[in-house]
Design a protein around this motif. Structure first.
Motif, short mmCIF file in Angstrom:
data_model
loop_
_atom_site.label_atom_id
_atom_site.label_comp_id
_atom_site.label_asym_id
_atom_site.label_seq_id
_atom_site.Cartn_x
_atom_site.Cartn_y
_atom_site.Cartn_z
N ILE A 80 -16.88 103.56 78.89
CA ILE A 80 -18.02 102.64 78.91
C ILE A 80 -17.47 101.26 78.52
N THR A 81 -17.38 100.38 79.48
CA THR A 81 -16.72 99.10 79.29
C THR A 81 -17.33 98.30 78.13
N GLY A 82 -16.48 97.84 77.26
CA GLY A 82 -16.91 96.98 76.17
C GLY A 82 -17.48 97.69 74.96
N ALA A 83 -17.63 99.01 75.03
CA ALA A 83 -18.28 99.73 73.93
C ALA A 83 -17.47 99.65 72.64
N ARG A 84 -16.14 99.65 72.75
CA ARG A 84 -15.30 99.58 71.54
C ARG A 84 -15.56 98.31 70.74
N LEU A 85 -15.91 97.24 71.43
CA LEU A 85 -16.11 95.96 70.76
C LEU A 85 -17.41 95.90 69.98
N LEU A 86 -18.26 96.90 70.14
CA LEU A 86 -19.53 96.94 69.42
C LEU A 86 -19.36 97.43 67.99
N PHE A 87 -18.16 97.88 67.62
CA PHE A 87 -17.91 98.46 66.31
C PHE A 87 -16.80 97.69 65.61
N SER A 88 -16.78 97.77 64.29
CA SER A 88 -15.78 97.04 63.50
C SER A 88 -14.70 97.97 62.96
N VAL B 169 -28.76 106.06 76.88
CA VAL B 169 -28.68 107.27 76.06
C VAL B 169 -28.01 108.41 76.82
N ASP B 170 -28.46 108.68 78.03
CA ASP B 170 -27.88 109.78 78.80
C ASP B 170 -26.41 109.51 79.14
N ARG B 171 -26.11 108.26 79.43
CA ARG B 171 -24.72 107.89 79.75
C ARG B 171 -23.82 108.13 78.55
N VAL B 172 -24.27 107.72 77.37
CA VAL B 172 -23.47 107.92 76.16
C VAL B 172 -23.28 109.40 75.87
N ARG B 173 -24.35 110.18 75.99
CA ARG B 173 -24.24 111.62 75.72
C ARG B 173 -23.25 112.29 76.65
N ALA B 174 -23.32 111.97 77.95
CA ALA B 174 -22.42 112.59 78.91
C ALA B 174 -20.97 112.15 78.65
N HIS B 175 -20.79 110.88 78.36
CA HIS B 175 -19.43 110.37 78.09
C HIS B 175 -18.84 111.05 76.86
N ASN B 176 -19.59 111.10 75.78
CA ASN B 176 -19.06 111.64 74.53
C ASN B 176 -18.73 113.12 74.64
N LEU C 219 -9.54 122.74 63.71
CA LEU C 219 -9.55 121.29 63.89
C LEU C 219 -10.79 120.93 64.70
N ARG C 220 -11.61 120.00 64.18
CA ARG C 220 -12.80 119.58 64.91
C ARG C 220 -12.62 118.15 65.39
N LEU C 221 -12.76 117.96 66.69
CA LEU C 221 -12.64 116.65 67.30
C LEU C 221 -14.00 116.20 67.83
N CYS C 222 -14.25 114.91 67.74
CA CYS C 222 -15.47 114.33 68.29
C CYS C 222 -15.11 113.36 69.41
N GLY C 223 -16.08 113.09 70.25
CA GLY C 223 -15.95 112.05 71.27
C GLY C 223 -17.01 111.00 71.04
N GLN C 224 -16.63 109.73 71.13
CA GLN C 224 -17.59 108.65 70.94
C GLN C 224 -17.21 107.49 71.86
N VAL C 225 -18.11 106.57 72.07
CA VAL C 225 -17.90 105.52 73.06
C VAL C 225 -16.73 104.61 72.70
N TYR C 226 -16.33 104.57 71.43
CA TYR C 226 -15.20 103.72 71.04
C TYR C 226 -13.86 104.44 71.17
N ASN C 227 -13.86 105.71 71.53
CA ASN C 227 -12.62 106.46 71.68
C ASN C 227 -12.04 106.33 73.09
N THR C 228 -10.73 106.56 73.19
CA THR C 228 -10.04 106.52 74.47
C THR C 228 -9.24 107.79 74.66
N PRO C 229 -8.95 108.18 75.89
CA PRO C 229 -8.12 109.37 76.12
C PRO C 229 -6.76 109.28 75.44
N GLU C 230 -6.20 108.08 75.35
CA GLU C 230 -4.88 107.92 74.75
C GLU C 230 -4.86 108.33 73.28
#
Length: 393
Positions: free
Chosen positions: A10-18, A285-292, A366-377
């Motif tokens: 999701i383009t630009g989502a990482r910049l929404l967080f500090s 909302v739906d886009r974020v849920r599917a992405h994460n 090990l529990r991993l989460c996915g969020q809009v500020y994360n990247t595959p790398e």
């Protein structure tokens, strides 16, 4: 078998967080991350409070809290009149437990997937009242029908005063069929508390559709609210019986105000929670849920492959919108709470990666989460460094 591709970012989502860019934050489920817009909204409220504290606390604050409550209840599909703001799911559970009036001979029933702090609260209330805490074992691979049957067989009508079940478990990232469980318990006259700490913002289910006697969920995880923002939803027959843990000046107002008002508490997190939801809605909302969910599944496969875990042995969370995934650790690792905490710290310090390490059923996970500020790398870097770290005992 090849790893499926990650979802489109999701383009630009990482910049929404500090968040610190030098750290991979793959554990959103523990403490969340507050978007900058919500941080600033809260700071403006704090500035208002500190500019004139007497005015802030005595002129309209109760109404402002009620307005926020209605906003959050609408997002969750809950009855605003049956919804109270609280600090977190554990606090909401404690309120329910101490309001039940447990006595000797009563029991509180849970599963072995329950959250540890809630279990502590149950044990304390049972110790204080003479009630007992009984735990049902639910295999990680149990189907929804099997889970419902385990609960059905475990109920003791007339003795089971409360069933506590997680909507999405913290330790095992397991999605439970809570609506069906509530239905079965209702047939036997057993009230149900649904611990939905991870549901708001991640899962689309409406609180009304679940039909639980009590439902508690955090907004400061997947709903992007400032920390200390949660709701307790109570069915109509129970509302007059709900008492706050500490009595204050709105006691005579009844539920929910008597639960929410705690005098000089800092209410700015609650009041700025709509700004967090604004961020979520702006992204979709739906886009974020599917992405994460897709990114968490990708991370699970990448790290699982690096640890030599066959895809068939990677637990399925049971739903397409679950943004937390488990990976079994090698035998003998993180089999105790202290061991899990120590390993989590080592991963953070040596790999600059924040993850959750849990212990369940005598095994480390090990529990991993996915969020809009994360990247595959970020998952790829963890997969590269983790195998070597795990062999360094």
């Amino acid at each position: 078998m090849s790893v499926p591709p990650p979802p489109e970012p999701i383009t630009g989502a990482r910049l929404l967080f500090s968040l610190d860019p030098a750290v991979s934050h793959l554990n959103h489920g523990s403490f969340g991350a507050v978007p900058i817009v919500a941080q600033r909204a809260q700071q403006r409220l704090r500035d208002e409070m500190e500019a004139d504290p007497l005015r802030f606390f005595t002129q309209g604050l109760v109404d402002r809290i009620a307005h926020t409550r209605r906003h959050l209840a609408g997002f969750l599909g809950a009855d605003p009149d049956g919804t109270a703001l609280t600090t977190n799911a554990t606090t909401g559970a404690a309120v329910v437990l101490q309001s039940l009036g447990l006595r000797s001979g009563d029991e509180v029933l849970t599963t072995d997937h329950g959250y540890g702090a809630v279990a502590y609260s149950i044990r304390r209330e049972c110790h204080r009242t003479g009630a007992t805490h009984r735990v049902l074992r639910v295999p990680l691979t149990a189907t929804d029908d099997e889970v419902v049957q385990i609960v059905r067989d475990g109920l003791r009508p007339g003795r089971t005063r409360l069933l506590v079940v997680d909507q999405l478990t913290s330790a095992t990232a397991r999605l439970f069929p809570v609506a069906a469980i509530v239905g079965v318990a209702g047939e036997h006259g057993v009230p149900v508390l649904v611990d939905a700490a991870h549901a708001p913002g991640m899962l689309p289910a409406s609180v009304r559709s679940i039909g639980a006697d009590f439902w508690v969920g955090n907004l400061h995880k997947w709903g992007y609210a400032p920390r200390g923002t949660a709701v307790l939803v109570v069915a109509t027959p129970w509302r007059d019986r709900i008492e706050p843990l500490v009595v204050s000046w709105e006691q005579d107002s009844g539920f929910p105000a008597r639960l929410e008002w705690q005098a000089t508490s800092d209410y700015t997190a609650w009041l700025s929670a709509p700004a967090g939801l604004y961020t979520l809605r702006s992204l979709g909302v739906d886009r974020v849920r599917a992405h994460n969910a897709g990114l968490a599944a990708y991370g699970q496969r990448v790290v699982g492959d690096a640890l030599g875990v066959p895809p068939a042995d990677l637990p399925d969370p049971g739903g397409p919108t679950v943004a937390m995934r488990l990976i079994p650790l090698p035998a003998g690792l993180a089999t105790t709470l202290d061991g899990a905490r120590a390993l989590q710290t080592r991963i953070a310090e040596r790999l600059a990666t924040q993850v959750a390490v849990t212990t369940w059923d005598g095994r480390g996970w090990l529990r991993l989460c996915g969020q809009v500020y994360n990247t595959p790398e970020e998952y790829q870097r963890l997969a590269f460094g983790l195998p070597g770290l795990l062999v360094q005992r």
